[in-house]
Design a protein around this motif. Structure first.
Motif, PDB file in Angstrom:
ATOM      1  N   ASN A 150       1.027  -1.281  -0.076  1.00  0.00           N
ATOM      2  CA  ASN A 150      -0.068  -0.342   0.339  1.00  0.00           C
ATOM      3  C   ASN A 150       0.741   1.031  -0.095  1.00  0.00           C
ATOM      4  O   ASN A 150       1.793   1.653   0.675  1.00  0.00           O
ATOM      5  N   ASP A 151       0.881   1.786  -1.126  1.00  0.00           N
ATOM      6  CA  ASP A 151       1.809   3.024  -1.260  1.00  0.00           C
ATOM      7  C   ASP A 151       0.641   4.029  -0.847  1.00  0.00           C
ATOM      8  O   ASP A 151       0.028   5.241  -1.431  1.00  0.00           O
ATOM      9  N   ASN A 152       0.573   4.507   0.298  1.00  0.00           N
ATOM     10  CA  ASN A 152      -0.778   5.171   1.402  1.00  0.00           C
ATOM     11  C   ASN A 152      -0.545   6.458   0.471  1.00  0.00           C
ATOM     12  O   ASN A 152      -1.557   7.760   0.416  1.00  0.00           O
ATOM     13  N   SER A 153       0.606   7.604   1.366  1.00  0.00           N
ATOM     14  CA  SER A 153       0.809   8.773   1.136  1.00  0.00           C
ATOM     15  C   SER A 153       2.297   8.868   1.033  1.00  0.00           C
ATOM     16  O   SER A 153       2.821   8.293   1.886  1.00  0.00           O
ATOM     17  N   PRO A 154       2.947   9.824   0.283  1.00  0.00           N
ATOM     18  CA  PRO A 154       4.244  10.483   0.943  1.00  0.00           C
ATOM     19  C   PRO A 154       4.913   9.984   1.894  1.00  0.00           C
ATOM     20  O   PRO A 154       5.795   9.750   2.272  1.00  0.00           O
ATOM     21  N   THR A 155       4.442   9.712   3.710  1.00  0.00           N
ATOM     22  CA  THR A 155       4.817   9.389   4.654  1.00  0.00           C
ATOM     23  C   THR A 155       4.039   8.561   5.176  1.00  0.00           C
ATOM     24  O   THR A 155       4.316   7.609   6.898  1.00  0.00           O
ATOM     25  N   GLN A 156       3.609   7.250   4.613  1.00  0.00           N
ATOM     26  CA  GLN A 156       2.622   6.189   4.954  1.00  0.00           C
ATOM     27  C   GLN A 156       2.660   4.634   3.746  1.00  0.00           C
ATOM     28  O   GLN A 156       2.128   5.325   3.000  1.00  0.00           O
ATOM     29  N   VAL A 157       3.322   4.129   4.060  1.00  0.00           N
ATOM     30  CA  VAL A 157       3.053   2.447   3.392  1.00  0.00           C
ATOM     31  C   VAL A 157       2.994   1.460   4.366  1.00  0.00           C
ATOM     32  O   VAL A 157       3.116   1.656   5.631  1.00  0.00           O
ATOM     33  N   VAL A 158       2.467   0.753   3.141  1.00  0.00           N
ATOM     34  CA  VAL A 158       2.508  -0.683   4.129  1.00  0.00           C
ATOM     35  C   VAL A 158       3.709  -1.802   2.985  1.00  0.00           C
ATOM     36  O   VAL A 158       3.597  -1.443   2.182  1.00  0.00           O
ATOM     37  N   ILE A 159       4.076  -2.600   3.925  1.00  0.00           N
ATOM     38  CA  ILE A 159       5.149  -3.255   3.570  1.00  0.00           C
ATOM     39  C   ILE A 159       4.397  -5.124   3.458  1.00  0.00           C
ATOM     40  O   ILE A 159       4.204  -5.494   4.473  1.00  0.00           O
ATOM     41  N   SER A 160       4.451  -5.855   2.267  1.00  0.00           N
ATOM     42  CA  SER A 160       4.116  -6.913   2.397  1.00  0.00           C
ATOM     43  C   SER A 160       4.612  -8.305   1.972  1.00  0.00           C
ATOM     44  O   SER A 160       5.787  -7.662   0.978  1.00  0.00           O
ATOM     45  N   GLY A 161       5.254  -9.404   2.661  1.00  0.00           N
ATOM     46  CA  GLY A 161       6.360 -10.124   1.970  1.00  0.00           C
ATOM     47  C   GLY A 161       6.191 -11.824   3.187  1.00  0.00           C
ATOM     48  O   GLY A 161       5.503 -11.448   4.605  1.00  0.00           O
ATOM     49  N   THR A 162       7.194 -11.731   2.974  1.00  0.00           N
ATOM     50  CA  THR A 162       8.121 -12.566   4.425  1.00  0.00           C
ATOM     51  C   THR A 162       8.008 -12.381   5.430  1.00  0.00           C
ATOM     52  O   THR A 162       8.503 -11.631   5.449  1.00  0.00           O
ATOM     53  N   PRO A 163       7.840 -12.674   6.290  1.00  0.00           N
ATOM     54  CA  PRO A 163       8.150 -11.608   7.701  1.00  0.00           C
ATOM     55  C   PRO A 163      10.433 -11.812   8.126  1.00  0.00           C
ATOM     56  O   PRO A 163      10.219 -10.315   7.759  1.00  0.00           O
ATOM     57  N   GLU A 164      11.123 -12.726   7.185  1.00  0.00           N
ATOM     58  CA  GLU A 164      12.054 -12.174   7.040  1.00  0.00           C
ATOM     59  C   GLU A 164      12.508 -10.710   6.479  1.00  0.00           C
ATOM     60  O   GLU A 164      12.830 -10.241   6.628  1.00  0.00           O
ATOM     61  N   ALA A 165      12.195 -11.138   5.158  1.00  0.00           N
ATOM     62  CA  ALA A 165      12.258  -9.671   3.877  1.00  0.00           C
ATOM     63  C   ALA A 165      11.308  -8.822   4.290  1.00  0.00           C
ATOM     64  O   ALA A 165      11.691  -7.671   4.812  1.00  0.00           O
ATOM     65  N   VAL A 166      10.148  -8.621   5.156  1.00  0.00           N
ATOM     66  CA  VAL A 166      10.041  -7.490   5.909  1.00  0.00           C
ATOM     67  C   VAL A 166      10.531  -7.273   6.757  1.00  0.00           C
ATOM     68  O   VAL A 166      11.155  -5.788   7.247  1.00  0.00           O
ATOM     69  N   HIS A 167      10.951  -7.739   8.046  1.00  0.00           N
ATOM     70  CA  HIS A 167      12.181  -7.532   9.233  1.00  0.00           C
ATOM     71  C   HIS A 167      12.905  -6.713   8.409  1.00  0.00           C
ATOM     72  O   HIS A 167      13.519  -5.950   8.767  1.00  0.00           O
ATOM     73  N   ALA A 168      13.832  -7.191   7.197  1.00  0.00           N
ATOM     74  CA  ALA A 168      15.141  -6.756   6.464  1.00  0.00           C
ATOM     75  C   ALA A 168      14.971  -4.945   6.265  1.00  0.00           C
ATOM     76  O   ALA A 168      15.755  -4.190   5.668  1.00  0.00           O
ATOM     77  N   VAL A 169      13.610  -5.416   5.350  1.00  0.00           N
ATOM     78  CA  VAL A 169      13.433  -3.851   5.583  1.00  0.00           C
ATOM     79  C   VAL A 169      12.551  -3.068   6.302  1.00  0.00           C
ATOM     80  O   VAL A 169      13.836  -1.410   5.864  1.00  0.00           O
ATOM     81  N   ILE A 170      12.672  -3.469   7.231  1.00  0.00           N
ATOM     82  CA  ILE A 170      12.281  -1.867   8.193  1.00  0.00           C
ATOM     83  C   ILE A 170      13.806  -2.124   8.663  1.00  0.00           C
ATOM     84  O   ILE A 170      13.654  -0.847   9.669  1.00  0.00           O
ATOM     85  N   SER A 171      14.624  -3.344   8.842  1.00  0.00           N
ATOM     86  CA  SER A 171      15.933  -2.624   9.303  1.00  0.00           C
ATOM     87  C   SER A 171      16.711  -1.880   8.780  1.00  0.00           C
ATOM     88  O   SER A 171      17.666  -0.968   9.290  1.00  0.00           O
ATOM     89  N   GLN A 172      16.571  -1.719   7.029  1.00  0.00           N
ATOM     90  CA  GLN A 172      17.197  -0.923   6.487  1.00  0.00           C
ATOM     91  C   GLN A 172      16.913   0.770   6.463  1.00  0.00           C
ATOM     92  O   GLN A 172      17.191   1.555   5.921  1.00  0.00           O
ATOM     93  N   VAL A 173      15.494   0.821   6.583  1.00  0.00           N
ATOM     94  CA  VAL A 173      15.230   1.987   6.137  1.00  0.00           C
ATOM     95  C   VAL A 173      14.094   2.906   7.910  1.00  0.00           C
ATOM     96  O   VAL A 173      14.813   4.314   7.576  1.00  0.00           O
ATOM     97  N   ASN A 174      14.114   2.999   8.636  1.00  0.00           N
ATOM     98  CA  ASN A 174      14.657   2.986   9.387  1.00  0.00           C
ATOM     99  C   ASN A 174      13.795   4.348  10.100  1.00  0.00           C
ATOM    100  O   ASN A 174      13.590   5.638   9.960  1.00  0.00           O
ATOM    101  N   ALA A 175      12.507   3.416  10.205  1.00  0.00           N
ATOM    102  CA  ALA A 175      10.758   4.368  10.189  1.00  0.00           C
ATOM    103  C   ALA A 175      10.649   5.258  11.460  1.00  0.00           C
ATOM    104  O   ALA A 175      11.477   4.325  12.032  1.00  0.00           O
ATOM    105  N   LYS A 176      10.514   6.050  11.144  1.00  0.00           N
ATOM    106  CA  LYS A 176      10.095   6.813  12.692  1.00  0.00           C
ATOM    107  C   LYS A 176       8.443   5.122  13.319  1.00  0.00           C
ATOM    108  O   LYS A 176       9.382   5.391  14.907  1.00  0.00           O
ATOM    109  N   ARG A 177       7.516   4.854  12.675  1.00  0.00           N
ATOM    110  CA  ARG A 177       7.241   4.431  13.017  1.00  0.00           C
ATOM    111  C   ARG A 177       6.613   3.023  12.262  1.00  0.00           C
ATOM    112  O   ARG A 177       6.782   3.084  11.241  1.00  0.00           O
ATOM    113  N   ALA A 178       7.014   1.848  12.644  1.00  0.00           N
ATOM    114  CA  ALA A 178       6.653   0.501  12.077  1.00  0.00           C
ATOM    115  C   ALA A 178       5.241  -0.647  13.172  1.00  0.00           C
ATOM    116  O   ALA A 178       6.030  -0.914  14.005  1.00  0.00           O
TER     117      ALA A 178
END
Length: 293
Positions: A150-178
């Motif tokens: 979900n590319d919802n807005s310039p500041t809010q998205v949703v990532i979907s996938g395998t748990p391993e891949a999603v956690h890997a993305v989160i660790s690389q992006v440093n979002a304010k909230r996950a």
């Protein structure tokens, strides 16, 4: 005359008690009764008293379709929109309002979709708020088992996938909230391919008509009224991303000045406000918010 778009929210916007102020209206009573025959359970009962079931995909999606479509029917007695769009499940309400399929066929599609998605497993979805988009795109490129669902807005998205891949993305992006979403599977990702293939048989059995007004689809935010194009886009929706940010950006390009979100909550108007400036934003969440004339 002000050009108006109607938009319809999807899963996550539901709330206990939604639609219950519609029960005094004869047209709504008829739809609630018909929905019980199609679904085999009561939308009224779940929306009134059962928060646990209401939050489960199997029940959430049909409940939203029924409540949003009834509100839209009442509003359409007063005027019709110039364009429609819906977020994920909300696209089914948009297509119904545009006359692409009849109400019962739409509910049968939603019932089947909800059951298939409720049984999906093996993936996860996480909402990211306030992040570096360049870092996000790079992280997704490096983790092929995660997608931008979900590319919802310039500041809010949703990532979907395998748990391993999603956690890997989160660790690389440093979002304010996950924020992990309470869903059963990796919706709007290639992990839903098997489910999408099974759903296609149901989709192929429903005849689509030319839309009465343009529809902006989730997977292709370019307006269309063509029945074949709209069906093909809906086929892709279960495995494709919801490009809501692009839908919001497209509204002024098509001379839309006013956007009415029909359904519980105000998620979509909030997202649009953060993406496209200068639009008149309104909400119709209940009978009380319907225009008097």
């Amino acid at each position: 005359m002000t050009k108006t778009a109607w938009v319809f929210p999807g899963q996550g916007s539901q709330s206990l008690g939604m639609g219950m102020d519609l029960l005094d209206l004869p047209s709504a009573k008829e739809k609630f009764a018909r929905s019980e025959n199609i679904l085999g359970w009561s939308v009224i009962e779940i929306c009134q008293t059962n928060e646990e079931k209401l939050s489960r995909t199997l029940y959430t999606q049909p409940c939203l379709y029924v409540v949003e479509s009834i509100l839209a029917d009442i509003l359409q007695e007063k005027y019709s929109p110039d364009l429609v769009a819906g977020h994920s499940l909300g696209e089914y309400v948009a297509l119904y309002v545009a006359g692409v399929f009849d109400w019962s066929d739409g509910l049968r599609l939603v019932k089947h979709r909800a059951a298939l998605m409720d049984n999906a497993a093996g993936g996860m979805m996480v909402a990211l708020i306030n992040f570096d988009r360049e870092k996000l795109e790079k992280a997704i490129d490096e983790n092929p088992d995660a997608v931008l669902a979900n590319d919802n807005s310039p500041t809010q998205v949703v990532i979907s996938g395998t748990p391993e891949a999603v956690h890997a993305v989160i660790s690389q992006v440093n979002a304010k909230r996950a924020l992990p979403l309470k869903v059963s599977g990796a919706f709007h990702s290639p992990l839903m391919a098997e489910v999408a293939a099974e759903f296609q048989h149901m989709l192929d059995s429903v005849e689509f008509q030319q839309a009465k007004m343009p529809v902006l689809s989730n997977v292709e935010p370019v307006p269309s009224t063509d029945a074949d194009i709209l069906k093909q886009r809906l086929r892709q929706q279960m495995t494709g991303g919801v490009r809501w940010r692009e839908i919001a950006l497209a509204l002024p390009d098509h001379e839309i000045e006013r956007v009415v979100e029909i359904g519980p909550g105000n998620v979509l108007t909030g997202l649009i406000k953060r993406t496209s400036s200068g639009l008149i934003l309104e909400n119709v969440r209940s009978v009380a918010e319907l225009p008097a004339n």
